[in-house]
Design a protein around this motif. Sequence first.
Motif, mmCIF file in Angstrom:
data_model
loop_
_atom_site.group_PDB
_atom_site.id
_atom_site.type_symbol
_atom_site.label_atom_id
_atom_site.label_comp_id
_atom_site.label_asym_id
_atom_site.label_seq_id
_atom_site.Cartn_x
_atom_site.Cartn_y
_atom_site.Cartn_z
ATOM 1 N N LEU B 224 22.020 14.007 10.802
ATOM 2 C CA LEU B 224 23.054 14.574 11.658
ATOM 3 C C LEU B 224 23.313 15.988 11.167
ATOM 4 C CD1 LEU B 224 25.981 12.041 12.180
ATOM 5 C CD2 LEU B 224 24.703 13.242 13.938
ATOM 6 N N LEU B 225 23.193 16.954 12.048
ATOM 7 C CA LEU B 225 23.507 18.330 11.677
ATOM 8 C C LEU B 225 24.811 18.702 12.361
ATOM 9 C CD1 LEU B 225 19.995 19.981 12.120
ATOM 10 C CD2 LEU B 225 20.968 18.911 10.096
ATOM 11 N N VAL B 226 25.746 19.200 11.567
ATOM 12 C CA VAL B 226 27.045 19.584 12.107
ATOM 13 C C VAL B 226 27.261 21.053 11.811
ATOM 14 C CG1 VAL B 226 29.525 19.109 12.113
ATOM 15 C CG2 VAL B 226 27.909 17.271 11.583
ATOM 16 N N GLY B 227 27.587 21.808 12.837
ATOM 17 C CA GLY B 227 27.774 23.234 12.603
ATOM 18 C C GLY B 227 28.569 23.873 13.718
ATOM 19 N N PRO B 228 28.618 25.195 13.697
ATOM 20 C CA PRO B 228 29.408 25.911 14.699
ATOM 21 C C PRO B 228 28.780 25.775 16.084
ATOM 22 C CG PRO B 228 28.152 27.435 13.341
ATOM 23 C CD PRO B 228 27.943 26.088 12.752
ATOM 24 N N ALA B 229 29.511 26.190 17.086
ATOM 25 C CA ALA B 229 29.038 26.106 18.464
ATOM 26 C C ALA B 229 27.692 26.807 18.601
ATOM 27 C CB ALA B 229 30.065 26.735 19.388
ATOM 28 N N GLY B 230 26.849 26.238 19.462
ATOM 29 C CA GLY B 230 25.501 26.803 19.595
ATOM 30 C C GLY B 230 24.503 25.866 18.953
ATOM 31 N N ASP B 231 23.235 26.182 19.094
ATOM 32 C CA ASP B 231 22.211 25.282 18.546
ATOM 33 C C ASP B 231 21.845 25.688 17.136
ATOM 34 O OD1 ASP B 231 20.794 25.193 21.787
ATOM 35 O OD2 ASP B 231 21.851 23.576 20.759
ATOM 36 N N PRO B 232 21.475 24.733 16.297
ATOM 37 C CA PRO B 232 21.055 25.084 14.937
ATOM 38 C C PRO B 232 19.751 25.876 14.997
ATOM 39 C CG PRO B 232 20.702 22.745 15.340
ATOM 40 C CD PRO B 232 21.413 23.278 16.549
ATOM 41 N N PRO B 233 19.735 27.027 14.343
ATOM 42 C CA PRO B 233 18.548 27.886 14.451
ATOM 43 C C PRO B 233 17.366 27.303 13.684
ATOM 44 C CG PRO B 233 20.143 28.845 12.932
ATOM 45 C CD PRO B 233 20.786 27.626 13.508
ATOM 46 N N GLY B 234 16.201 27.364 14.304
ATOM 47 C CA GLY B 234 14.966 27.068 13.573
ATOM 48 C C GLY B 234 14.814 25.668 13.057
ATOM 49 N N VAL B 235 15.446 24.699 13.686
ATOM 50 C CA VAL B 235 15.302 23.323 13.204
ATOM 51 C C VAL B 235 14.131 22.659 13.912
ATOM 52 C CG1 VAL B 235 16.398 21.051 13.284
ATOM 53 C CG2 VAL B 235 17.686 23.023 12.526
ATOM 54 N N ASP B 236 13.262 22.047 13.141
ATOM 55 C CA ASP B 236 12.108 21.379 13.752
ATOM 56 C C ASP B 236 12.463 19.922 14.027
ATOM 57 O OD1 ASP B 236 10.122 20.582 10.773
ATOM 58 O OD2 ASP B 236 12.244 20.333 11.218
ATOM 59 N N GLY B 237 11.503 19.166 14.416
ATOM 60 C CA GLY B 237 11.782 17.757 14.691
ATOM 61 C C GLY B 237 12.225 17.579 16.129
ATOM 62 N N HIS B 238 12.677 16.410 16.410
ATOM 63 C CA HIS B 238 12.969 16.013 17.784
ATOM 64 C C HIS B 238 14.457 15.720 17.920
ATOM 65 C CE1 HIS B 238 11.736 14.458 21.667
ATOM 66 N NE2 HIS B 238 12.542 13.447 21.474
ATOM 67 N N VAL B 239 15.112 16.432 18.836
ATOM 68 C CA VAL B 239 16.551 16.235 19.004
ATOM 69 C C VAL B 239 16.802 14.999 19.862
ATOM 70 C CG1 VAL B 239 18.656 17.183 20.005
ATOM 71 C CG2 VAL B 239 17.096 18.669 18.721
ATOM 72 N N ILE B 240 17.579 14.105 19.324
ATOM 73 C CA ILE B 240 17.899 12.882 20.069
ATOM 74 C C ILE B 240 19.169 13.062 20.882
ATOM 75 C CG2 ILE B 240 18.357 10.415 19.882
ATOM 76 C CD1 ILE B 240 15.577 11.358 18.910
ATOM 77 N N SER B 241 20.189 13.650 20.256
ATOM 78 C CA SER B 241 21.436 13.828 20.990
ATOM 79 C C SER B 241 22.157 15.068 20.497
ATOM 80 C CB SER B 241 22.343 12.606 20.826
ATOM 81 O OG SER B 241 22.944 12.604 19.557
ATOM 82 N N THR B 245 31.651 20.707 21.141
ATOM 83 C CA THR B 245 33.017 21.108 21.474
ATOM 84 C C THR B 245 32.977 22.631 21.513
ATOM 85 O OG1 THR B 245 33.918 21.497 19.271
ATOM 86 C CG2 THR B 245 33.794 19.200 20.027
ATOM 87 N N PRO B 246 34.066 23.280 21.939
ATOM 88 C CA PRO B 246 34.026 24.747 21.949
ATOM 89 C C PRO B 246 33.769 25.348 20.565
ATOM 90 C CG PRO B 246 35.832 23.968 23.297
ATOM 91 C CD PRO B 246 35.265 22.751 22.614
ATOM 92 N N ARG B 247 34.078 24.595 19.505
ATOM 93 C CA ARG B 247 33.964 25.155 18.164
ATOM 94 C C ARG B 247 32.845 24.547 17.334
ATOM 95 N NH1 ARG B 247 39.286 26.998 16.619
ATOM 96 N NH2 ARG B 247 39.907 28.226 18.429
ATOM 97 N N GLN B 248 32.332 23.412 17.771
ATOM 98 C CA GLN B 248 31.450 22.649 16.875
ATOM 99 C C GLN B 248 30.330 21.981 17.658
ATOM 100 O OE1 GLN B 248 32.924 18.854 15.259
ATOM 101 N NE2 GLN B 248 32.663 19.698 13.217
ATOM 102 N N THR B 249 29.173 21.930 17.024
ATOM 103 C CA THR B 249 28.041 21.224 17.623
ATOM 104 C C THR B 249 27.538 20.178 16.636
ATOM 105 O OG1 THR B 249 27.365 23.214 18.800
ATOM 106 C CG2 THR B 249 25.705 21.493 18.575
ATOM 107 N N THR B 250 27.253 18.997 17.146
ATOM 108 C CA THR B 250 26.692 17.933 16.316
ATOM 109 C C THR B 250 25.370 17.505 16.928
ATOM 110 O OG1 THR B 250 28.925 17.143 15.859
ATOM 111 C CG2 THR B 250 27.123 15.660 15.295
ATOM 112 N N VAL B 251 24.336 17.521 16.116
ATOM 113 C CA VAL B 251 22.996 17.226 16.621
ATOM 114 C C VAL B 251 22.388 16.102 15.795
ATOM 115 C CG1 VAL B 251 20.660 18.144 16.878
ATOM 116 C CG2 VAL B 251 22.616 19.608 17.371
ATOM 117 N N LEU B 252 21.848 15.105 16.463
ATOM 118 C CA LEU B 252 21.077 14.073 15.765
ATOM 119 C C LEU B 252 19.607 14.414 15.950
ATOM 120 C CD1 LEU B 252 21.117 11.331 14.207
ATOM 121 C CD2 LEU B 252 20.674 10.256 16.411
ATOM 122 N N VAL B 253 18.910 14.623 14.849
ATOM 123 C CA VAL B 253 17.527 15.056 14.935
ATOM 124 C C VAL B 253 16.640 14.122 14.132
ATOM 125 C CG1 VAL B 253 17.795 16.679 13.006
ATOM 126 C CG2 VAL B 253 15.988 17.045 14.663
#
Lengths: 164, 316
Positions: B224-241, B245-253
């Motif tokens: 799980l990658l948690v960070g500021p709004a927007g997509d995590p830069p340069g992350v490889d792998g396959h995004v599942i979900s 929010t306006p301030r935060q992005t959570t990505v399961l990769v």
Amino acid sequence: MADQALLRFRLDRHSGLPIYRQLVEQVRQALHLGILRPGDQLPPVRDVVGQVAVNPNTVHRAYRELEHQGLVEGQAGRGTFVRETLPGADDPHDELRQHLGEWMQRARRAGLEDEAIDALVVEAKRSTARTERPRSTAGAEDARQMEHTGRTGPTNRRKGEERR
Amino acid sequence: MTAALEVQGLGRRYRTRWGLRHCDLSVPVGSVTGLVGPNGAGKTTLLRVAAGLARPTEGTVTVFGAPVHPNGTEHLNRIGYFDQIHPLYRRFRVGEMLAVGRRLNPQWDDEAAHRWIDELGIPLGARVRQLSGGQQAQVALAVCLAKRADLLLLDEPVASLDPLARTRLLQVLMGTVADRGTTVLLSSHIISELEPVCDQLIILSASTVQVASPIDDLLADHRLLVGPAGDPPGVDGHVISTTRTPRQTTVLVRGSTVPIPAGWEVLEPDLEEVVVAYLANPGNGADPGSGAAGPGARAAGPGTGIVGSGADGGAL
């Protein structure tokens, strides 16, 4: 058979600790407290599984870990027996515990309540978290494996503790 | 090593709708495999096809290396099946039901069957139709377990059981796995219940296999990658979900190997989080490199529906 077991295991489904680690910790705790002593037999895998409804592999893994730590030894056909005890004074985490106690006193003197302390701890844990989770074994000895198609693993794959 | 259950290209159509499509799976002998997915995803269909109760529209099914013939004795002797319809004769008394089991099944453990029924406090003289739903489930499970089958196909076995009965059933089930190396394939909606007993997991969604993996590998492969709004830069792998929010992005990769970008936190998801993410994003789960995917993306050969980690794009 369960009545004769010296130790009853308990699962905490919400603890975040992998189950096999919980079993390891419970045996270690029993050794600290003298509930288990050298020569005692650990509950047979079959009985543990009947008590706490976990996959037998998980128990095997816990017992292997304890063997790896030098605390128990498996005797073919007879069971797994305690080799070494764990007196409190020799607890390898004693120093850590002491440092933590000192830190905690300082935190209290600085006026931190439980919540603020918890937040600091969580942050520190996360920043030091392993970015690896242990993988299932790919060994031939464990018959319960998914068949792999012969691909090699990714470059960040390391052998390590098994999860279950 | 022969798999306990193997399906290739399995599809089952109901009139206009496909209950299952393009399924490739291999369930290893001695494993305890959890089967999760939304209602209607194909879990029951898969179990019924494996039991020989439903015929595939396309593809093949083998149990311990032998093709499934619905009324083949060899097949029937090796499997035990349970579902929510509780295959019991409603007018029979419980004792008679056990007698049926004894007569039809060569490996029947009569002593164990009677012991379980006795421990459950179910009278042998009661007619099945007089029992509560939970009691009927328990009788059906007792019959299933007393068969001493090598492969158990259980469709939501604990759904109608009270907490004590649930625990008892899982204890007995794990006991038979420990004693006899029984292979178990069980479906459930409750991940936290599956997790202690299963070593493998199959996620069925949108009538196909999204995930088929050892649970350890599944968790090791996902972050799980948690960070500021927007997509995590340069992350490889396959995004599942991705959740924003306006301030935060959570990505399961899945299968990400590069270091985490500055300003982002990496967390280890628990099994429930991973499963829910796949169920909520059925399209994303299908990775063309994984073999556990939709039409046109299947790799050839058995076992490709089962994934360890792979070098092919972080396939699951």
